[in-house]
Design an enzyme around this catalytic site. Structure first.
Site, PDB file in Angstrom:
ATOM      1  N   TYR A  39       0.822  -1.213   0.000  1.00 19.83           N
ATOM      2  CA  TYR A  39       0.000   0.000   0.000  1.00 19.83           C
ATOM      3  C   TYR A  39       0.859   1.267   0.000  1.00 19.83           C
ATOM      4  O   TYR A  39       0.593   2.210  -0.742  1.00 19.83           O
ATOM      5  CB  TYR A  39      -0.943  -0.009   1.202  1.00 19.83           C
ATOM      6  CG  TYR A  39      -1.808   1.213   1.304  1.00 19.83           C
ATOM      7  CD1 TYR A  39      -2.947   1.345   0.514  1.00 19.83           C
ATOM      8  CD2 TYR A  39      -1.489   2.244   2.180  1.00 19.83           C
ATOM      9  CE1 TYR A  39      -3.744   2.474   0.590  1.00 19.83           C
ATOM     10  CE2 TYR A  39      -2.277   3.378   2.266  1.00 19.83           C
ATOM     11  CZ  TYR A  39      -3.404   3.489   1.470  1.00 19.83           C
ATOM     12  OH  TYR A  39      -4.181   4.613   1.546  1.00 19.83           O
ATOM     13  N   HIS A 109      -0.556  -4.247  -6.105  1.00 19.21           N
ATOM     14  CA  HIS A 109      -0.349  -4.174  -4.659  1.00 19.21           C
ATOM     15  C   HIS A 109      -1.584  -4.596  -3.878  1.00 19.21           C
ATOM     16  O   HIS A 109      -2.708  -4.587  -4.374  1.00 19.21           O
ATOM     17  CB  HIS A 109       0.075  -2.758  -4.239  1.00 19.21           C
ATOM     18  CG  HIS A 109      -1.088  -1.841  -4.031  1.00 19.21           C
ATOM     19  ND1 HIS A 109      -1.738  -1.727  -2.815  1.00 19.21           N
ATOM     20  CD2 HIS A 109      -1.732  -1.015  -4.879  1.00 19.21           C
ATOM     21  CE1 HIS A 109      -2.727  -0.849  -2.933  1.00 19.21           C
ATOM     22  NE2 HIS A 109      -2.745  -0.409  -4.177  1.00 19.21           N
ATOM     23  N   CYS A 110      -1.332  -4.963  -2.631  1.00 15.01           N
ATOM     24  CA  CYS A 110      -2.380  -5.142  -1.626  1.00 15.01           C
ATOM     25  C   CYS A 110      -1.862  -4.412  -0.391  1.00 15.01           C
ATOM     26  O   CYS A 110      -1.026  -3.523  -0.516  1.00 15.01           O
ATOM     27  CB  CYS A 110      -2.684  -6.625  -1.382  1.00 15.01           C
ATOM     28  SG  CYS A 110      -1.270  -7.633  -0.911  1.00 15.01           S
ATOM     29  N   ALA A 111      -2.327  -4.738   0.777  1.00 15.19           N
ATOM     30  CA  ALA A 111      -1.896  -4.006   1.972  1.00 15.19           C
ATOM     31  C   ALA A 111      -0.404  -4.207   2.243  1.00 15.19           C
ATOM     32  O   ALA A 111       0.357  -3.255   2.344  1.00 15.19           O
ATOM     33  CB  ALA A 111      -2.730  -4.424   3.178  1.00 15.19           C
ATOM     34  N   SER A 117      -1.659  -9.578  -3.778  1.00 17.83           N
ATOM     35  CA  SER A 117      -0.844  -9.153  -4.919  1.00 17.83           C
ATOM     36  C   SER A 117       0.194 -10.216  -5.273  1.00 17.83           C
ATOM     37  O   SER A 117       0.459 -10.465  -6.447  1.00 17.83           O
ATOM     38  CB  SER A 117      -0.176  -7.809  -4.630  1.00 17.83           C
ATOM     39  OG  SER A 117       0.578  -7.865  -3.432  1.00 17.83           O
TER      40      SER A 117
END
Length: 171
Positions: A39, A109-111, A117
């Site tokens: 993130y 992306h993810c967190a 991701s």
């Protein structure tokens, strides 16, 4: 034990219960135009040296990047063992392939840049594999990314879905 069951068993066994890896903090270039990050990397994308055309946001939270020409594509995914991410594999891998072919940089992306991701990146790399040994290629990519980034696709359900589509169904 049949061949498919053996493959699934060996792949899950060789990628599970490993030492706890640290969550990655840096963005990783995966191919010429596909990057994997978290993130924070996405929030920093407008000021990155890489001139991103797209950000693929796999978190549950929708956001904008003010004063930026970056296109954000949002696919809200929950990082748990019940989410069926496999239904997005074909569309995401086709999109990433187009970005690579057109020289349009994209950040996935993810967190934390680990599970959602990471799974899409692993699916993309597996979809590009033309080798006749998908089981070995899966292990090569998985361990290479883990060595490079630290934690990578730790969610056992996501791993299983990738194995089923790109290894088991290929044999």
């Amino acid at each position: 034990m049949d061949k498919k069951s053996l493959y699934k068993y060996l792949l899950l066994r060789s990628t599970g219960d490993m030492h706890k890896a640290k969550s990655p903090t840096i963005m990783t270039r995966v191919t010429n135009n596909v990057y994997l990050g978290n993130y924070k990397n996405a929030m920093d994308a407008p000021s990155s040296e890489v001139k991103f055309k797209y950000v693929l946001n796999l978190t549950m939270d929708k956001y904008t990047l003010p004063n930026s020409n970056i296109n954000i594509i949002h696919i809200p995914l929950v990082d748990d063992t019940t989410t069926d991410i496999s239904k997005y594999f074909d569309d995401v891998t086709a999109f990433l392939s187009k970005c690579d072919q057109r020289n349009e940089p994209v950040l996935v992306h993810c967190a934390a840049g680990v599970n959602r991701s990471g799974a899409m990146i692993l699916a993309y790399l597996m979809s590009k594999n033309k080798e006749s040994l998908p089981m070995l290629y899966f292990l090569y990519v998985y361990h290479s990314m883990r060595d490079l980034r630290g934690a990578f696709v730790e969610n056992p359900s996501f791993k299983r879905q990738i194995i089923e589509k790109y290894v088991i169904d290929k044999n």
